[in-house]
Write an enzyme that holds these catalytic residues in place. Structure first.
Site, PDB file in Angstrom:
ATOM      1  N   ASP A   1     -27.020   9.680  55.417  1.00  0.00           N
ATOM      2  CA  ASP A   1     -27.978  10.573  54.782  1.00  0.00           C
ATOM      3  C   ASP A   1     -27.756  10.577  53.279  1.00  0.00           C
ATOM      4  O   ASP A   1     -26.609  10.630  52.803  1.00  0.00           O
ATOM      5  CB  ASP A   1     -27.809  11.996  55.310  1.00  0.00           C
ATOM      6  CG  ASP A   1     -29.012  12.483  56.089  1.00  0.00           C
ATOM      7  OD1 ASP A   1     -30.005  12.823  55.435  1.00  0.00           O
ATOM      8  OD2 ASP A   1     -28.960  12.508  57.323  1.00  0.00           O
ATOM      9  N   ASP A  55     -33.141  12.261  52.333  1.00  0.00           N
ATOM     10  CA  ASP A  55     -33.557  13.641  52.560  1.00  0.00           C
ATOM     11  C   ASP A  55     -34.566  14.081  51.498  1.00  0.00           C
ATOM     12  O   ASP A  55     -34.436  13.736  50.320  1.00  0.00           O
ATOM     13  CB  ASP A  55     -32.311  14.531  52.501  1.00  0.00           C
ATOM     14  CG  ASP A  55     -32.565  15.951  52.938  1.00  0.00           C
ATOM     15  OD1 ASP A  55     -32.976  16.150  54.093  1.00  0.00           O
ATOM     16  OD2 ASP A  55     -32.321  16.861  52.122  1.00  0.00           O
ATOM     17  N   GLU A  73     -37.626  11.127  54.119  1.00  0.00           N
ATOM     18  CA  GLU A  73     -38.173  12.336  54.748  1.00  0.00           C
ATOM     19  C   GLU A  73     -39.328  12.827  53.877  1.00  0.00           C
ATOM     20  O   GLU A  73     -39.114  13.391  52.810  1.00  0.00           O
ATOM     21  CB  GLU A  73     -37.093  13.410  54.857  1.00  0.00           C
ATOM     22  CG  GLU A  73     -37.590  14.673  55.530  1.00  0.00           C
ATOM     23  CD  GLU A  73     -36.605  15.823  55.443  1.00  0.00           C
ATOM     24  OE1 GLU A  73     -36.611  16.667  56.363  1.00  0.00           O
ATOM     25  OE2 GLU A  73     -35.846  15.906  54.462  1.00  0.00           O
ATOM     26  N   HIS A 129     -32.682  16.431  64.059  1.00  0.00           N
ATOM     27  CA  HIS A 129     -31.789  17.583  63.915  1.00  0.00           C
ATOM     28  C   HIS A 129     -32.506  18.846  63.461  1.00  0.00           C
ATOM     29  O   HIS A 129     -31.888  19.918  63.419  1.00  0.00           O
ATOM     30  CB  HIS A 129     -30.692  17.245  62.902  1.00  0.00           C
ATOM     31  CG  HIS A 129     -31.247  16.958  61.530  1.00  0.00           C
ATOM     32  ND1 HIS A 129     -31.993  15.841  61.246  1.00  0.00           N
ATOM     33  CD2 HIS A 129     -31.182  17.659  60.380  1.00  0.00           C
ATOM     34  CE1 HIS A 129     -32.360  15.860  59.974  1.00  0.00           C
ATOM     35  NE2 HIS A 129     -31.889  16.959  59.423  1.00  0.00           N
ATOM     36  N   ASP A 130     -33.778  18.748  63.102  1.00  0.00           N
ATOM     37  CA  ASP A 130     -34.515  19.886  62.553  1.00  0.00           C
ATOM     38  C   ASP A 130     -35.553  20.458  63.502  1.00  0.00           C
ATOM     39  O   ASP A 130     -36.357  21.303  63.097  1.00  0.00           O
ATOM     40  CB  ASP A 130     -35.217  19.475  61.251  1.00  0.00           C
ATOM     41  CG  ASP A 130     -34.289  19.481  60.047  1.00  0.00           C
ATOM     42  OD1 ASP A 130     -33.249  20.162  60.098  1.00  0.00           O
ATOM     43  OD2 ASP A 130     -34.604  18.797  59.049  1.00  0.00           O
TER      44      ASP A 130
END
Length: 585
Positions: free
Chosen positions: A107, A214, A278, A356-357
């Protein structure tokens, strides 16, 4: 956008054909009994990961952090959070992935840091500090009564405002997320150079194969910080993503990141390193294409979140967890939009329905009750694996993990965002502003909270699901004895075994599944999802039943049945939650 000579053919790339497997380090495997998953635990489970048939491991943030936002608040890009291990452990993980012919991406979290990062500590030390402009500092405003006010009325993604007062220097700093996550100022060339060195080159030099980036479209803010229009009259703070998403210099910044850093590196086997960004709150395909056009040399691909936001309100607004019922045709339109937006372009797309969100896909999009959860997991897996684009799976998806039980109280939830939305809901309900808000937000959290994906991985039926010999940092799912990897590895009919089969079929038929064009059939049918995939003279027909009742199966003509998620099939009838793929070539 430059069209290909043949609109059906996209340029082959290793990362287009790869299946990525996301690991959330806190929740994967604890090797030392402290309750936190760790990198040695991932190394211990490397044979399992390799057995899935995936090609790339994406490791969520393992950097040093106060863990206010589970590692997305980084205090040192060049260190590892001690409960996760050491830099040397990450180096071992790089080596083990490569030895197993898999790649590893990390990440890249560079929209903001933790307020404990040395850069921010220096920035807030004085107005004259050389790093002062590495973050956004602004003076207070004052109302007619002389009361101090924030520089703007922006609402943060985690509820509350985006500005926090710093007593020492008597100014506010900007944070789109928690107050402990101040935003970096990409307008500063010195700041950008430090990001490239510390967050990128440090790890690329250790042999990683790329980054999941991210919040990639939030680096360029409208730095005049205009006031947001009032869309929620009950509140001072207002959604304002238009002032920081896809800002005026964003493409310049990403091009620089690519040309100055990423283009200088290659993977362990000599391929170009990969990037996946993202890209939130960007519903216009033409805007997305600017990021992923190969000609533009920015990002290889992005995550666009319409599918995982199905039923949610807009992120950054007060209605994110105010769930809205949806019907299957709405899902179909979303899938068609993001399957076809790359047709006749040099762009690329991604395929995913968990990360994960977000809540677990079986609980979100199908049925997680005892009778239907296994059938739902297989059907959704098939739906995903045959779509065009690069495939991303999230840990536990391959064994059909589901959301936390609805009986769990808010105290079992750990996520900073969930608690801030809940606290806001309690206040608005008790103040009489929105009397039913607590019940609505709790319902939304039960379906969509980020915590559901963060429950520890269910390895076996022993204590704590084989995740840890100690007390897990987060409660194990109550059903770990019924849903776990060990039991499924022994069962040829399990969700895990099915995922291994369909991932193998995706590779075998990568022409039509990875690169094929998408044709939606019967778009208004509320029960079945049917589409074709085409690649030159090859066609696949995909039929999916999203209900608990048998449905009429579309005619497959003389096509060969490639796979069904059910054992006993009827040519004329789709069983409840059955998925089926036919092929013709």
């Amino acid at each position: 956008m430059s069209p290909h000579t043949d609109p059906l053919l996209h340029t082959p790339q290793w990362w287009k054909e790869s299946t990525f497997y996301q690991i959330y380090p806190a929740s994967f495997r604890d090797s030392n009994g402290d309750g936190w998953g760790d990198i040695p635990g991932i190394l211990e489970k490397m044979p399992y990961i390799a057995s899935l048939g995936v090609d790339v491991v994406w490791l969520s943030p393992m950097f040093d952090s106060p863990q206010i936002d589970m590692g997305y608040d980084i205090s040192d890009y060049e260190a590892v959070y001690p409960p996760y291990g050491t830099v040397q452990d990450v180096e071992k993980l790089v080596g083990e992935c490569h030895r197993n012919e898999m790649k590893l991406i990390l990440d890249l979290v560079v929209n903001h840091t933790s307020d404990q990062h040395k850069w921010f500590q220096e920035s807030r030390s004085s107005k004259e500090n050389p790093k002062r402009d590495w973050y956004f500092w602004r003076p207070a405003r004052y109302d007619e009564q002389g009361n101090r006010m924030a520089p703007t009325n922006y609402r943060s993604y985690f509820a509350g405002g985006t500005w926090t007062w710093d007593e020492h220097t008597q100014e506010y700093y900007l944070h789109l997320y928690d107050r402990t996550q101040p935003d970096l100022n990409w307008e500063s060339p010195d700041c950008r150079r430090a990001i490239y060195d510390s967050a990128m080159r440090f790890w690329l030099d250790k042999g990683i194969d790329g980054f999941r980036i991210d919040t990639v479209n939030k680096y360029s803010k409208h730095v005049d910080f205009p006031e947001a229009p009032v869309t929620d009259p009950s509140s001072f703070i207002q959604p304002a993503a238009q002032f920081w998403c896809n800002g005026p210099r964003i493409h310049e910044f990403i091009k620089e990141m690519n040309s100055d850093v990423l283009s200088k590196y290659s993977t362990y086997d000599g391929q170009a390193v990969v990037t996946v960004g993202e890209l939130s709150m960007t519903p216009d395909p033409e805007v997305v294409l600017k990021y992923v056009s190969a000609r533009e040399k920015e990002l290889d691909m992005v995550f666009q979140f319409d599918i995982t936001h199905l039923g949610q309100g807009p992120p950054g607004g007060n209605s994110k967890y105010d769930f809205t019922e949806w019907k299957l045709p709405e899902m179909k339109r979303i899938v068609r939009k993001w399957q076809t937006f790359i047709d006749r372009t040099d762009g690329w797309t991604t395929v995913f329905n968990e990360n994960h969100d977000n809540g677990r896909s079986v609980s979100r999009f199908a049925n997680d009750t005892l009778e239907w959860r296994e059938k739902s997991a297989k059907m959704l897996g098939l739906w995903l694996v045959v779509q065009t684009g690069t495939l991303f799976l999230y840990q536990g998806q391959e064994i059909g993990m589901i959301n936390a039980p609805k009986e769990w109280s808010i105290e079992e939830y750990k996520d900073v965002e969930a608690h801030k939305y809940w606290k806001e809901a309690v206040r608005l309900a008790e103040d009489g502003v929105d009397p039913t808000r607590k019940e609505r937000i709790m319902h939304g959290l039960q379906l969509m909270a980020r915590d559901h994906a963060r429950l520890p991985f269910q390895w076996n039926s022993s204590a704590n699901g084989g995740f840890s010999n100690g007390q897990p940092w987060m409660r194990m799912h109550d059903l770990y004895k019924e849903i776990n990897a060990e039991a499924q590895e022994k069962d040829a009919d399990s969700v895990l075994s099915f995922y291994k089969r369909i991932l193998s079929l995706r590779k075998e038929h990568k022409d039509v599944f990875v690169y094929g064009t998408f044709e939606l059939l019967d778009p208004e049918n509320i029960s079945t999802f049917v589409f074709r995939k085409h690649y030159q003279g090859k066609t696949a027909l995909v039929t999916l039943n999203f209900t608990t009742a048998p449905q009429t199966a579309p005619p497959a003509d003389d096509m060969r049945l490639l796979i069904s998620s059910c054992h006993k099939i009827s040519t004329a009838t789709l069983q409840p939650y059955e998925g089926r793929v036919y092929i013709d070539y």
